[in-house]
Scaffold this motif. Structure first.
Motif, PDB file in Angstrom:
ATOM      1  N   PRO A 172       0.823  -1.197   0.000  1.00 47.68           N
ATOM      2  CA  PRO A 172       0.000   0.000   0.000  1.00 47.68           C
ATOM      3  C   PRO A 172       0.862   1.253   0.000  1.00 47.68           C
ATOM      4  N   MET A 173       0.265   2.324  -0.470  1.00 50.86           N
ATOM      5  CA  MET A 173       0.991   3.579  -0.489  1.00 50.86           C
ATOM      6  C   MET A 173       1.461   3.907   0.921  1.00 50.86           C
TER       7      MET A 173
ATOM      8  N   VAL B 270       1.005  -7.860   4.961  1.00 51.38           N
ATOM      9  CA  VAL B 270       0.405  -7.541   6.250  1.00 51.38           C
ATOM     10  C   VAL B 270      -0.331  -8.739   6.832  1.00 51.38           C
ATOM     11  N   ASP B 271      -0.782  -9.657   5.964  1.00 50.79           N
ATOM     12  CA  ASP B 271      -1.526 -10.802   6.491  1.00 50.79           C
ATOM     13  C   ASP B 271      -0.624 -11.788   7.226  1.00 50.79           C
ATOM     14  N   LYS B 272       0.691 -11.578   7.127  1.00 52.07           N
ATOM     15  CA  LYS B 272       1.594 -12.468   7.854  1.00 52.07           C
ATOM     16  C   LYS B 272       1.889 -11.942   9.262  1.00 52.07           C
ATOM     17  N   LEU B 273       1.304 -10.822   9.616  1.00 46.64           N
ATOM     18  CA  LEU B 273       1.568 -10.246  10.928  1.00 46.64           C
ATOM     19  C   LEU B 273       0.451 -10.613  11.891  1.00 46.64           C
TER      20      LEU B 273
ATOM     21  N   PRO C 171      -7.365   1.090   9.442  1.00 46.88           N
ATOM     22  CA  PRO C 171      -7.043  -0.153   8.761  1.00 46.88           C
ATOM     23  C   PRO C 171      -5.693  -0.687   9.215  1.00 46.88           C
ATOM     24  N   ASN C 172      -5.467  -1.928   8.979  1.00 41.78           N
ATOM     25  CA  ASN C 172      -4.230  -2.529   9.459  1.00 41.78           C
ATOM     26  C   ASN C 172      -3.119  -2.410   8.425  1.00 41.78           C
ATOM     27  N   TYR C 173      -2.105  -1.688   8.794  1.00 40.55           N
ATOM     28  CA  TYR C 173      -0.930  -1.533   7.945  1.00 40.55           C
ATOM     29  C   TYR C 173       0.287  -2.049   8.707  1.00 40.55           C
ATOM     30  N   ARG C 174       1.313  -2.392   7.950  1.00 45.81           N
ATOM     31  CA  ARG C 174       2.554  -2.827   8.591  1.00 45.81           C
ATOM     32  C   ARG C 174       3.114  -1.766   9.521  1.00 45.81           C
ATOM     33  N   GLU C 175       3.036  -0.505   9.073  1.00 51.90           N
ATOM     34  CA  GLU C 175       3.608   0.571   9.877  1.00 51.90           C
ATOM     35  C   GLU C 175       2.929   0.629  11.236  1.00 51.90           C
ATOM     36  N   GLY C 176       1.608   0.494  11.212  1.00 55.31           N
ATOM     37  CA  GLY C 176       0.862   0.542  12.459  1.00 55.31           C
ATOM     38  C   GLY C 176       1.276  -0.595  13.374  1.00 55.31           C
ATOM     39  N   TRP C 177       1.464  -1.758  12.767  1.00 56.11           N
ATOM     40  CA  TRP C 177       1.882  -2.917  13.555  1.00 56.11           C
ATOM     41  C   TRP C 177       3.201  -2.638  14.254  1.00 56.11           C
TER      42      TRP C 177
END
Lengths: 380, 1196
Positions: B343-344, B686-689, B698-704
């Motif tokens: 994602p952007m 992201v689905d691997k987190l 929404p769920n983003y890698r950065e948020g994680w």
């Protein structure tokens, strides 16, 4: 066993927290659509509808059904999770499929009921009456076809404007989407993968479907029901079709489309598609039941000895049942069809029956395989 | 069709249906076309066109206002006047024009004839050649060919005649109309700017178009017709080198972002709203002159998102916050594109993309990508790489101290207290907290269910953590048996120690920052003189370490911890003992000051209880050993002794929490790091987190990652897990900014499938990057000013200038104000009541017309901004100390009275012990003088000043150049390549090329390894290694040949090249020493060395201030200068020449006088008829042959 019971009694999706009535309805929907219950309920519904067909063939019944369905749909549409699944652009045709298949099945059933009554009264069937009349190719056929064509094209154009095609991830074999869903018309087959190995669910059973469909004209010698709707003249054939097509094909398409989410896990229609949902998976082979639980011994090392109970059971199923039935309950059928036709029919039929049998055993006793020989990639 | 009445359907009704359906499909088709015409990107393009029109109109108006239109009108008038005058000759012109027209016709005919004749001739010639060959007669039918040739020549002759005729008529005609033509030309030149704007307007603005143009323009973009040649069209770049990995093939990236973002790569749309705005950094991105032009890099390689999508939502735009998200959901039905893996990036994380190409130049991009660069440095500082593998990460040093000799330094009580909560003792430590994390693993009230064996009991979280800490302490102590430290050999003096500590440079890296936020004025005064964060804050340190350990550590830190960044300051026993005494006795109250609530103590649990909890922990962590074995050990066997149980459990806990990753612990060397690899974490979808039950929408890698860094164990919340399965990442206490920086960096760690355009650094970039890293890691900038600060001011005309400059003291007794804080400078102006600030130019800037060292006077209101110099904070500290002593604060007094100064040596005087042991007072000296004499040197042009070889060897083996300095250049323990990198870095910074770089450049260009290169260049490997390691002799002597080889990249050029010089290279490095040079000079001026000596020693008397072969000069230490004997091996000739001519140009403010600047030239008695440059030359030659004059060196 305990797991299957547990899922039958409780479970079926994470609980919804809404208003009390809405939550109750949603939780009930989630509960009911759990695959075991969904399949059992579907079978019961088919049997019930066919048995009480005179009641169900009434116009008000289908009207009420569609009215209630619409109301339910409107209610459900407010739910974000339901909405997300239903409005997914490539799921829209399945919603239409749901309505049309039910309607046309009902229509056929209604005409069958009417025809059966007429036959009882000695009158010709509806279709029989119509067949006496003739119409012109032009305009009655071609002109109407042209109009339909134009309207259909216009409909498709509008559809394409209003609902844009979904874009999914770039097709990469190294990174497949989760779930990897088959095209909608194969979702029924994909559902079978839950219960059977790929070589069965993906290769053998579809082949039998095709072979079986090709074989119908040669197996079916009964001239009744040709060109008109009826149930009472052909109860077995029609019930067989309803179960086979509506249940194992269409309803599994709907199950696969709307209720199977990430990891092919089941999700109730009002449930969030949580990637991390876990499903209990503790299925046991028949050999384990036999050797460990019944005989109280470790399983033998030799796979053929180990799987002997399953092999015997399946050989018995396919080789003993046809002559047994032929000698007893189906004596008349054997006389009508002859041994060859009967045997071909029985094998196709037994394969068909194996599907609900295996599903039932999975749900009740957590049966994994009748014969589980991963050494030879042979699992049934 | 008529209704026959015998059809099933009524035909007229069918007709009506047909009509209806036709209308429906017509409407559907129209709708389709409108829908296409209405696509959002077309809207944006229309809007952008409006903006462009408005801009063009504004430009037109501006030009008109500036008089362009008036000038144009005048020129138009001139044209019409000229036309009128020409029109007087109209009949004549018409007649000539007619003749010219006829002549053109004739000429055309003649040209065609000539062409035809020529082709006929060519054809005939070919036929004849063939015939002659066939018949074997070379003279056949010549007359026939001649005939055709003649015809051709005649036709060509006619053509030439007619050309001449037409040319004459052309000239005649142009003579007649010349006046008009030149007026028109003047018009077109005079109104060029305006004309361009108008052309633009005619292209864009329908109001400015002619009628047919307008119609064409409308048709081009009309619905249904806009497929032919529309104005509104999709823009795209296809990026050959930037690919996606797709099914094991490389798919070219296609970016269409600039379909909507039309202004992105064009200047002039800065203030517009998105999507029309100009990219904020056109100097770096998109523009064709930038390093990342649009057609080579596109957009998504940095911003990510779906470049092939033309829809706002589909391209996966990313809201910056929840407010924007809500607005977008409302306006665009925005939602995350779940099927797009990359994602952007939200704008605050965009810098992450720099990492994918710039792994090898992270230091170089630090200014342009501050966030990711900060993240990179934090990862390095906190040592994330030691638990989480990052394969390319350059630093591999363990970030925590060695614990093999723990007991020599710390008590078990301290260790326990420290592990419990490191920040309780030192709030700024980067040691994270592992236990008692609220909301993390085991909250105080939480219980840990009994082990799967069912033998223990449920344990409360606090008990669990305390027992674990106790076990870890026991294990660490067990692994570091107490080895008695030798006693401090001499008695230390705390007062002397204070001075030594202040002046030798400790506070360049360490600070004494107060705890907490409620710092008192006294604390702030202290922080001002010790704000550096490189080393740990030393508050309270006397309560932590033992005296003997401290002394040994000061003497040689690497003995205790080989990898420490702490350098060796080469302290004498006495100096080290003094500092030890100062710290341990703590007369000023810093080193025994500990935060409130901190108390080192062992875990406070009764033995049976502790045993019970430890037993339960043993059951969990020894689960693999089998239930019976564990129970046996617990009940009867080896763990009967509680201490043994503690050590056994402690080992498991150390392994579990990965203590050994950061700290070296005896016996754990081969253990594997415990964290997930981060080398390509950014490529994880992201689905691997595992978000656990933490809802991020929404769920983003950065948020994680942000969540993980903020609350490392929060993904365990509400999860039922075994103690051995729980998350283990400790709590670092990052602030939001740091979390974002680290997240940005980790997100940037993608594997190559995202892109394949790796940046391959040039050798220069490589060495700059390595050098910058080494300079940063060794904290060179704490003492040395690496780059000067800048000021920006406006001149009388309102033009802004930025120059490298430093501020001058406003009065003699005043210190140089810091350039760090503009507000502070302005306060000083008020305090001293001056009208102007005086700055010294440190680097000339053309617009200011000032040279190095010149003064610039700027009224405070014209000063726009200042930027701090890079490094050199410690200069101020040292200078202040010499002039004022230490600033102390007495909280019982108020205002200025509360501040007093105490010098290091005596109590009352403001004096400092100089290197010769005498107490001197420098408080009345000018600030500049003290600064240049006693503070660490500035390194603005150090590469231009020092010979690289000497620089390199100096870094490795520090020698004292100015013995009067109490501050000292420490001896660092360099990693391989670090010292070279520093020397190279400074050389490059001064644009000096060095053989070491050339050999590397040549090797890289020829794609050779060292051995191949050495073979090709005919040098032996040792020599090459020496060159590349920067050993001076090989470098200086081999420079030209390596250079030749490097520039040609051709083995042949390098023949006869040997790297071994014939004479002692350490003394033959310089041209001024070479035999060739000296012979030539002697031929002209036999006694040039003596002349140099006469000027330098007898007239100027360099030895008044400079050391002479180790002999101190007679002047006061404040004037001492380096030994001239070192010049030849240390300094570059060019630099020394500049220095001799005008020292103030090199170091503005230096005490070195300009000895060769007067007109007429001085020293005629020593060197008659010499110019200043003659004198400089002989002095230079004398300097570079100093050894020959005084030491009887080789070559004499």
């Amino acid at each position: 066993m305990h797991l299957a019971l547990a899922t039958l009694l409780g479970g079926g999706g994470a609980p919804v927290h809404d208003g009390p009535i809405a939550a109750g309805l949603k939780n009930f929907s989630n509960w009911l659509t759990e695959p075991t219950r969904y399949s059992v309920a579907s079978i019961l519904a088919v049997v019930g509808i066919l048995y009480f067909r005179k009641f169900f063939a009434q116009v008000w019944v289908i009207t009420a059904f569609f009215a209630l369905s619409t109301a339910y749909f409107v209610f459900a549409f407010q739910d974000p999770n339901f909405n997300a699944i239903i409005t997914k652009p490539d799921n829209v045709p399945i919603v239409i499929l749901f309505a049309t298949v039910i309607f046309f099945s009902w229509l056929a059933l209604r005409r069958a009921v009417i025809n059966d009554e007429r036959t009882k009264r000695g009158e010709p069937t509806l279709e029989g009456e119509l067949a006496k009349q003739k119409v012109f190719t032009w305009p009655d056929l071609v002109y109407t076809e042209l109009i339909c064509l134009i309207l259909f094209t216009a409909g498709m154009v509008v559809w394409s404007i209003l609902i844009t095609a979904p874009i999914e991830e770039p097709a990469a074999t190294a990174r497949t989407p989760n779930p990897s869903k088959a095209p909608w018309y194969f979702l029924g087959l994909q559902e079978l993968l839950v219960y059977f190995d790929p070589w069965l669910a993906g290769v053998l059973l579809p082949s039998f479907i095709i072979v079986g469909l090709c074989a119908i004209p040669y197996l079916d010698l009964n001239p009744k029901g040709n060109g008109y709707y009826t149930f009472e003249e052909r109860p077995f054939a029609i019930a067989f079709f309803w179960v086979g097509f509506l249940l194992f094909w269409v309803s599994f398409v709907i199950l696969g489309t709307f209720l199977r989410g990430p990891n092919w896990s089941f999700f109730g229609p009002f449930e969030f598609w949580d990637l991390h949902k876990l499903e209990p998976m503790v299925n046991v082979d028949l050999s384990t039941y036999f050797w460990v639980e019944l005989m109280d011994k470790p399983r033998p090392d030799n796979p053929f000895v180990r799987e002997a109970p399953g092999i015997v059971a399946l050989i018995g199923y396919f080789l003993v049942l046809p002559p047994l039935f032929g000698k007893t309950v189906m004596k008349k059928l054997v006389e009508e069809m002859g041994m060859v036709r009967f045997n071909v029919f029985m094998h196709l039929f037994l394969w068909f029956v194996l599907i609900p049998v295996k599903m039932g055993l999975r749900w009740t006793v957590d049966l994994k395989y009748f014969i589980g020989m991963p050494e030879y990639f042979f699992n049934v | 069709m008529a209704d026959r009445g015998d059809t099933h359907y009524s035909v007229s009704s069918l007709n009506r249906w047909f009509l209806l359906s036709s209308v429906v499909i017509l409407l559907a088709t129209v709708w389709m076309m409108i829908d296409d015409w209405e696509r959002p990107w077309k809207h944006y393009q229309r809007d952008f066109r409006e903006i462009e029109i408005a801009k063009a109109r504004a430009a037109e108006q501006e030009l008109t206002a500036a008089g362009a239109a008036a000038r144009e009108a005048e020129l138009v008038k001139k044209v019409s006047e000229a036309e009128q005058r020409v029109a007087a000759n109209e009949a004549k012109i018409a007649e000539v024009a007619e003749r010219q027209r006829l002549a053109r016709g004739e000429l055309w005919k003649a040209i065609e004839t000539a062409k035809k004749k020529k082709s006929e001739y060519n054809w005939d010639r070919y036929l004849l050649e063939e015939k002659r060959l066939r018949e074997g007669n070379p003279a056949l039918d010549q007359e026939m060919l001649d005939e055709t040739d003649l015809a051709m020549n005649e036709a060509m002759g006619l053509q030439q005649d007619l050309e001449a005729k037409k040319l004459a008529l052309d000239i005649e005609l142009s003579d007649l109309t010349r006046e008009r033509d030149s007026a028109k030309k003047a018009l077109s030149i005079g109104s060029r700017d305006l004309e361009q704007v108008r052309k633009r307007l005619v292209q864009l603005d329908r109001a400015a178009m002619s009628a047919p143009e307008k119609v064409a323009d409308i048709i081009r973009d009309a619905p249904g017709l806009d497929f032919v040649k529309p104005n509104l069209k999709v823009n795209k770049v296809v990026l050959d080198k930037l690919t996606f990995e797709l099914n094991f093939t490389k798919k070219k990236r296609i970016d269409m972002c600039h379909t909507c973002h039309l202004g992105a790569d064009r200047a002039g749309f800065e203030g517009e709203d998105q999507p029309h705005a100009t990219h904020p950094r056109l100097d770096l991105y998109l523009s064709s002159k930038s390093p990342h032009p649009l057609n080579e890099f596109g957009c998504t390689i940095c911003h990510r998102g779906s470049g092939e999508a033309l829809d706002f939502v589909r391209s996966d735009h990313r809201p910056t916050d929840s407010g924007e998200q809500a607005a977008w959901e409302q306006e665009y039905h925005w939602h995350k594109q779940h099927h797009w893996d990359y994602p952007m990036l939200a704008s605050e994380y965009t810098e992450a993309s720099c990492v994918q190409c710039h792994k090898s130049s992270m230091e170089l991009i630090s200014e342009d990508a501050p966030t990711v660069s900060k993240g990179y440095q934090l990862v390095e500082r906190y040592g994330c790489y030691s638990c989480h593998k990052i394969d390319w990460f350059p630093a591999k040093r363990r970030p925590g101290p060695n614990l093999r000799n723990l007991q020599a330094k710390l008590t078990p009580e301290f260790v326990t207290g420290w592990i419990t909560d490191p920040k309780a003792f030192r709030p700024t430590t980067w040691m994270p907290q592992f236990f008692h994390i609220e909301g993390g693993n085991y909250a105080p009230g939480e219980t840990i269910t009994k082990s799967k064996y069912g033998a223990g009991r449920n344990i409360e979280g606090r008990e669990w953590d305390n027992s674990a800490i106790s076990a870890i302490t026991a294990y660490l102590v067990d692994r570091a048996p107490l080895a008695a430290m030798p006693a401090v050999p001499v008695e230390g003096d705390a007062h002397r120690g204070r001075e030594t500590m202040r002046l030798s440079g400790c506070f360049a890296c360490h600070n004494l920052a107060p705890y907490g936020e409620e710092a008192t004025a006294k604390d702030l005064a202290l922080a001002r003189t010790g704000g550096n964060e490189h080393g740990p804050n030393l508050r309270g340190v006397a309560t932590k370490v033992t005296k003997e350990w401290l002394f040994a550590w000061l003497k040689d830190p690497t003995k205790y911890w080989e990898d420490t960044r702490m350098p060796n300051l080469r302290l004498s026993d006495q100096e080290a003992a003094d500092i030890t005494a100062y710290i341990m006795e703590d007369p000023d109250g810093y080193f025994r000051d500990v935060p409130e609530g901190w108390k080192p103590k062992l875990v406070d649990m009764a033995e049976p209880q502790l045993r019970e909890v430890l037993s339960e922990q043993a059951r969990w962590f020894f689960a693999r050993d089998g239930r019976t074995a564990v129970e046996e050990r617990l009940e009867r066997g080896e763990w009967a002794d509680l201490a043994k149980l503690k050590v056994a459990v402690g080992e498991k806990l150390v392994a579990n929490y990965g203590c050994f990753s950061c700290h070296e612990i005896e016996g754990t060397q081969d253990w594997m790091p415990i964290g997930a690899e981060l080398s390509n974490w950014g490529s994880k979808t992201v689905d691997k987190l595992d978000f656990g039950f933490v809802k991020l929408d929404p769920n983003y890698r950065e948020g994680w990652l942000m969540q993980k860094l903020h609350a490392p164990r929060s993904y365990d919340q509400q999860k039922i897990k075994n103690p051995s399965e729980k998350l283990r990442m400790p709590y670092f206490g990052f602030n939001a900014e740091e979390e974002q920086a680290i997240t940005t960096f980790i997100i940037g760690l993608v594997d190559d499938e995202v892109q394949l355009a790796k940046m391959i650094p040039t050798p220069a970039q490589h060495s700059m990057d390595a050098g910058m890293r080494a300079v940063r890691q060794n904290n060179c900038a704490a003492c040395h000013m690496i780059d000067p600060g800048t000021i920006t001011f406006t001149d009388e005309n309102g033009l802004a200038h930025t120059i490298a400059a430093e501020i001058q003291p406003m009065s003699e007794d005043q210190n140089v104000p810091s350039a760090h804080d503009l507000a502070a400078i302005k306060d000083d102006v008020e305090k001293y009541e001056v009208d102007e600030l005086t700055f010294r130019v440190l680097r000339p800037e053309p617009g200011v017309q000032k040279g190095m060292g010149d003064k610039v006077f700027v009224a405070p209101e014209r000063l726009v901004a200042t930027t701090a110099p890079h490094g050199g904070d410690f200069i101020r500290v040292v200078t202040d100390y010499y002039m004022n002593g230490i600033e102390l604060y007495d909280s019982s007094k108020e205002g200025d009275e509360a501040y007093s100064y105490v010098s290091g040596g005596s109590g009352d005087e403001l004096g400092v012990y100089d290197a010769d042991g005498k107490l001197r007072d420098h408080s009345s000296e000018p600030y500049d003088k003290v600064r240049w004499t006693f503070a660490p040197p500035v390194l603005w042009d150090e590469g231009g000043k020092l010979q690289r070889g000497w620089f390199f060897s100096f870094l490795h083996d520090v020698v004292s150049l100015r013995p009067q300095l109490r501050v000292r250049m420490p001896s660092f323990r360099y990693d391989p390549g670090e010292a070279e990198a520093i020397a190279d870095y400074f050389a490059h910074k001064s644009n000096k090329a060095w053989p070491a770089n050339f050999t590397r450049a040549a090797r890289l260009a020829a794609k050779q390894d060292s051995a191949d290169f050495a073979k090709a260049a005919r040098m032996d490997m040792t020599a090459l290694t020496e060159i590349e390691d920067g050993v001076s002799m090989a470098i200086e002597a081999s420079f030209s040949k390596v250079l030749a080889y490097a520039s040609s990249k051709d083995f042949a050029t390098a023949k006869n090249f040997t790297a071994r010089p014939a004479v002692n290279p350490a003394y033959e490095a310089s041209v001024l020493r070479s035999k060739v040079h000296l012979d030539a000079r002697r031929a002209v001026l036999a006694n040039h060395l003596e002349l140099g000596e006469a000027i330098a020693v007898k007239s100027v008397n360099c030895f008044q201030c400079h050391f002479r072969l180790g002999t101190p000069p007679p002047a006061d230490p404040i004037a001492w200068a380096p030994d001239l004997e070192r010049t030849r091996e240390r300094l570059r000739e060019d630099w020394v020449r500049d220095w001799l001519i005008n020292p103030a140009v090199v170091y503005p403010g230096t005490a070195m006088p300009a000895n060769f600047a007067s007109t007429p030239p001085q020293y005629q008695d020593r060197y008659p008829n010499s110019t200043n440059s003659d004198q400089v030359q002989v002095v230079l030659e004398w300097l570079y042959n100093f050894d020959r004059m005084y030491m009887g060196s080789p070559g004499q």
